[in-house]
Design a protein around this motif. Structure first.
Motif, mmCIF file in Angstrom:
data_model
loop_
_atom_site.group_PDB
_atom_site.id
_atom_site.type_symbol
_atom_site.label_atom_id
_atom_site.label_comp_id
_atom_site.label_asym_id
_atom_site.label_seq_id
_atom_site.Cartn_x
_atom_site.Cartn_y
_atom_site.Cartn_z
ATOM 1 N N THR A 4 -7.923 7.021 49.368
ATOM 2 C CA THR A 4 -7.958 6.165 48.191
ATOM 3 C C THR A 4 -7.853 7.033 46.943
ATOM 4 O OG1 THR A 4 -9.397 4.589 49.335
ATOM 5 C CG2 THR A 4 -9.242 4.388 46.950
ATOM 6 N N PHE A 5 -6.949 6.687 46.036
ATOM 7 C CA PHE A 5 -6.725 7.499 44.847
ATOM 8 C C PHE A 5 -7.530 6.974 43.658
ATOM 9 C CE2 PHE A 5 -2.946 8.030 47.479
ATOM 10 C CZ PHE A 5 -2.893 9.412 47.554
ATOM 11 N N GLY A 6 -7.822 7.881 42.711
ATOM 12 C CA GLY A 6 -8.503 7.500 41.482
ATOM 13 C C GLY A 6 -10.005 7.425 41.648
ATOM 14 N N GLU A 7 -10.653 6.709 40.726
ATOM 15 C CA GLU A 7 -12.099 6.540 40.774
ATOM 16 C C GLU A 7 -12.482 5.688 41.982
ATOM 17 O OE1 GLU A 7 -13.938 8.199 38.895
ATOM 18 O OE2 GLU A 7 -13.085 8.413 36.889
ATOM 19 N N ILE A 8 -13.677 5.928 42.492
ATOM 20 C CA ILE A 8 -14.177 5.200 43.658
ATOM 21 C C ILE A 8 -15.439 4.429 43.252
ATOM 22 C CG2 ILE A 8 -15.113 5.360 45.991
ATOM 23 C CD1 ILE A 8 -12.217 6.104 45.939
ATOM 24 N N GLY A 9 -15.358 3.106 43.279
ATOM 25 C CA GLY A 9 -16.526 2.270 43.061
ATOM 26 C C GLY A 9 -17.337 2.645 41.834
ATOM 27 N N GLY A 27 -16.791 7.777 50.169
ATOM 28 C CA GLY A 27 -15.349 7.615 50.085
ATOM 29 C C GLY A 27 -14.673 8.549 49.105
ATOM 30 N N LEU A 28 -15.407 9.536 48.588
ATOM 31 C CA LEU A 28 -14.836 10.454 47.599
ATOM 32 C C LEU A 28 -13.978 11.535 48.228
ATOM 33 C CD1 LEU A 28 -17.874 10.885 45.192
ATOM 34 C CD2 LEU A 28 -15.770 9.627 44.745
ATOM 35 N N HIS A 29 -14.229 11.853 49.491
ATOM 36 C CA HIS A 29 -13.480 12.893 50.204
ATOM 37 C C HIS A 29 -13.436 12.508 51.681
ATOM 38 C CE1 HIS A 29 -12.180 16.926 51.479
ATOM 39 N NE2 HIS A 29 -11.962 17.201 50.207
ATOM 40 N N THR A 30 -12.282 12.711 52.331
ATOM 41 C CA THR A 30 -12.119 12.235 53.705
ATOM 42 C C THR A 30 -12.362 13.300 54.773
ATOM 43 O OG1 THR A 30 -9.734 12.746 53.735
ATOM 44 C CG2 THR A 30 -10.396 10.563 52.918
ATOM 45 N N ASP A 45 -5.892 13.182 47.423
ATOM 46 C CA ASP A 45 -6.734 12.309 46.603
ATOM 47 C C ASP A 45 -7.962 13.038 46.075
ATOM 48 O OD1 ASP A 45 -7.672 12.373 49.339
ATOM 49 O OD2 ASP A 45 -9.053 10.763 48.826
ATOM 50 N N ALA A 46 -8.372 14.142 46.757
ATOM 51 C CA ALA A 46 -9.584 14.841 46.324
ATOM 52 C C ALA A 46 -9.596 16.263 46.871
ATOM 53 C CB ALA A 46 -10.828 14.090 46.810
ATOM 54 N N ILE A 47 -10.322 17.131 46.178
ATOM 55 C CA ILE A 47 -10.551 18.497 46.654
ATOM 56 C C ILE A 47 -12.016 18.854 46.452
ATOM 57 C CG2 ILE A 47 -8.204 19.294 46.141
ATOM 58 C CD1 ILE A 47 -9.417 20.729 43.665
ATOM 59 N N VAL A 48 -12.471 19.803 47.253
ATOM 60 C CA VAL A 48 -13.803 20.390 47.073
ATOM 61 C C VAL A 48 -13.625 21.844 46.680
ATOM 62 C CG1 VAL A 48 -15.922 21.135 48.216
ATOM 63 C CG2 VAL A 48 -15.027 18.839 48.636
ATOM 64 N N VAL A 49 -14.236 22.233 45.565
ATOM 65 C CA VAL A 49 -14.232 23.630 45.115
ATOM 66 C C VAL A 49 -15.514 24.260 45.637
ATOM 67 C CG1 VAL A 49 -14.069 25.180 43.129
ATOM 68 C CG2 VAL A 49 -13.015 22.911 43.028
ATOM 69 N N PRO A 104 -3.587 11.574 39.943
ATOM 70 C CA PRO A 104 -4.870 12.232 39.642
ATOM 71 C C PRO A 104 -5.638 12.566 40.922
ATOM 72 C CG PRO A 104 -4.574 10.260 38.304
ATOM 73 C CD PRO A 104 -3.507 10.235 39.364
ATOM 74 N N VAL A 105 -6.302 13.701 40.901
ATOM 75 C CA VAL A 105 -7.053 14.185 42.058
ATOM 76 C C VAL A 105 -8.532 14.274 41.690
ATOM 77 C CG1 VAL A 105 -7.348 16.105 43.684
ATOM 78 C CG2 VAL A 105 -5.049 15.518 42.848
ATOM 79 N N ARG A 106 -9.400 13.732 42.546
ATOM 80 C CA ARG A 106 -10.836 13.871 42.316
ATOM 81 C C ARG A 106 -11.266 15.312 42.613
ATOM 82 N NH1 ARG A 106 -10.315 9.091 45.059
ATOM 83 N NH2 ARG A 106 -10.846 10.087 47.045
ATOM 84 N N VAL A 107 -12.001 15.915 41.689
ATOM 85 C CA VAL A 107 -12.494 17.285 41.878
ATOM 86 C C VAL A 107 -13.995 17.244 42.109
ATOM 87 C CG1 VAL A 107 -12.902 19.509 40.761
ATOM 88 C CG2 VAL A 107 -10.654 18.424 40.601
ATOM 89 N N ILE A 108 -14.400 17.837 43.230
ATOM 90 C CA ILE A 108 -15.807 17.906 43.615
ATOM 91 C C ILE A 108 -16.182 19.374 43.738
ATOM 92 C CG2 ILE A 108 -17.478 17.313 45.408
ATOM 93 C CD1 ILE A 108 -15.181 15.099 46.141
ATOM 94 N N ARG A 109 -17.258 19.763 43.106
ATOM 95 C CA ARG A 109 -17.691 21.167 43.164
ATOM 96 C C ARG A 109 -18.907 21.297 44.069
ATOM 97 N NH1 ARG A 109 -15.342 20.673 38.067
ATOM 98 N NH2 ARG A 109 -13.903 22.386 37.563
#
Length: 293
Positions: A4-9, A27-30, A45-49, A104-109
């Motif tokens: 799922t792309f973009g913001e989640i809920g 649902g932020l990262h699969t 859709d998302a990455i983890v740094v 756009p890609v969700r970035v999670i640190r």
């Protein structure tokens, strides 16, 4: 798990999570381990740094993210070149897709691994919002083998709103409003006018209401990690098709300014160069190096 792309809920920048399982449940990262979530056909859709790649450069608003693959089993050293596509390069191919379609890609640190790192959280995971992949290219890692680097820019609140509206209407289409480096608009306009908006690669002029249309394309990309100069010698007048091909390494220039197709090395044409427009050979060389495989 569905991509799922973009913001989640209800989750917005600053939301925290104890571990990867909570990220997946939200649902932020699969992926439970991989840094890149997504697939080559639809995009990332998302990455983890996580600090697992020493070539990452993180200034929060600007992130240079190292692609996936090529490390030893302990994930402490780069031992082989990273690839795009195939079983070992699916994540990198997904990132390229998101770049090309401006998704756009969700970035999670993830948790910091050293005290000097003040950008990542001390513990757990933090969602830091939507980023756009501004550019990408290959470069030698600190250990030698090539890695793919993706330069990502944090979206402004207005751009996030537009991305949300577009995602609601057409989930698989990308927003057209993007956050880009400020460029010398007058300089690029001068180059385009010198060629009367003719494409220097294919020679066409695109006629629109009120005149002709072309795009000012930088040969060697601006901004870290490339740091190309914003000078006339680094700018070409191109049609949109050839601009996209140049920016993504599908075509490149030889030292004698032949236009080369990357897929098979065929010479397509000689770059059209007007008197008074001196192309910087160093920018041409660095563009080739950026996309070497």
């Amino acid at each position: 798990m569905a991509v799922t792309f973009g913001e989640i809920g209800k989750y917005r920048a600053g939301a925290t999570f104890a571990d990867r399982k909570e990220l997946m449940k939200a649902g932020l990262h699969t992926k439970n381990q991989d840094g890149i979530s997504g697939d080559p056909d639809r995009g990332a859709d998302a990455i983890v740094v996580s600090g697992g790649y020493t070539d990452d450069v993180d200034d929060f608003d600007v992130l240079v993210y190292t692609g996936h693959g090529g490390q030893n089993k302990s994930r402490t050293r780069q031992v082989t070149d990273q690839v795009i596509g195939g079983p070992k390069g699916r994540g990198n191919a997904a990132m390229v897709r998101s770049h090309r379609e401006e998704i756009p890609v969700r970035v999670i640190r993830g948790p910091r691994t050293r005290k000097a790192d003040t950008i990542r959280p001390e513990t757990g995971y933090r969602y830091d919002g939507l980023y756009l992949i501004e550019s990408y290219g290959s470069a030698p890692s600190v250990h030698g083998p090539l890695v793919w680097k993706f330069r990502m820019l944090k979206l402004t609140p207005v751009e996030r709103s537009i991305a949300a509206m577009v995602a609601q209407k057409t989930p698989q289409r990308a927003p057209t409003t993007v956050n880009r480096i400020l460029r010398d608009v007058e300089l690029a306009q001068g180059i385009k006018q010198k060629y009367d908006h003719m494409c220097q690669v294919c020679g066409i002029q695109i006629e629109i209401d009120g005149g002709y249309y072309s795009e000012g394309a930088h040969i060697h990309a601006l901004g870290s990690p490339y740091n190309g100069p914003d000078i006339a010698g680094n700018i070409l007048s191109l049609c949109p098709n050839d601009h996209v091909r140049l920016d993504n390494g599908a075509i490149y220039l030889s030292d004698t300014f032949e236009v080369i197709r990357a897929s098979d090395g065929a010479v397509l044409d000689q770059l059209r160069i007007e008197s008074g427009h001196t192309i910087d050979p160093d920018c041409v060389r660095k563009h080739r190096e950026r996309f070497r495989r």
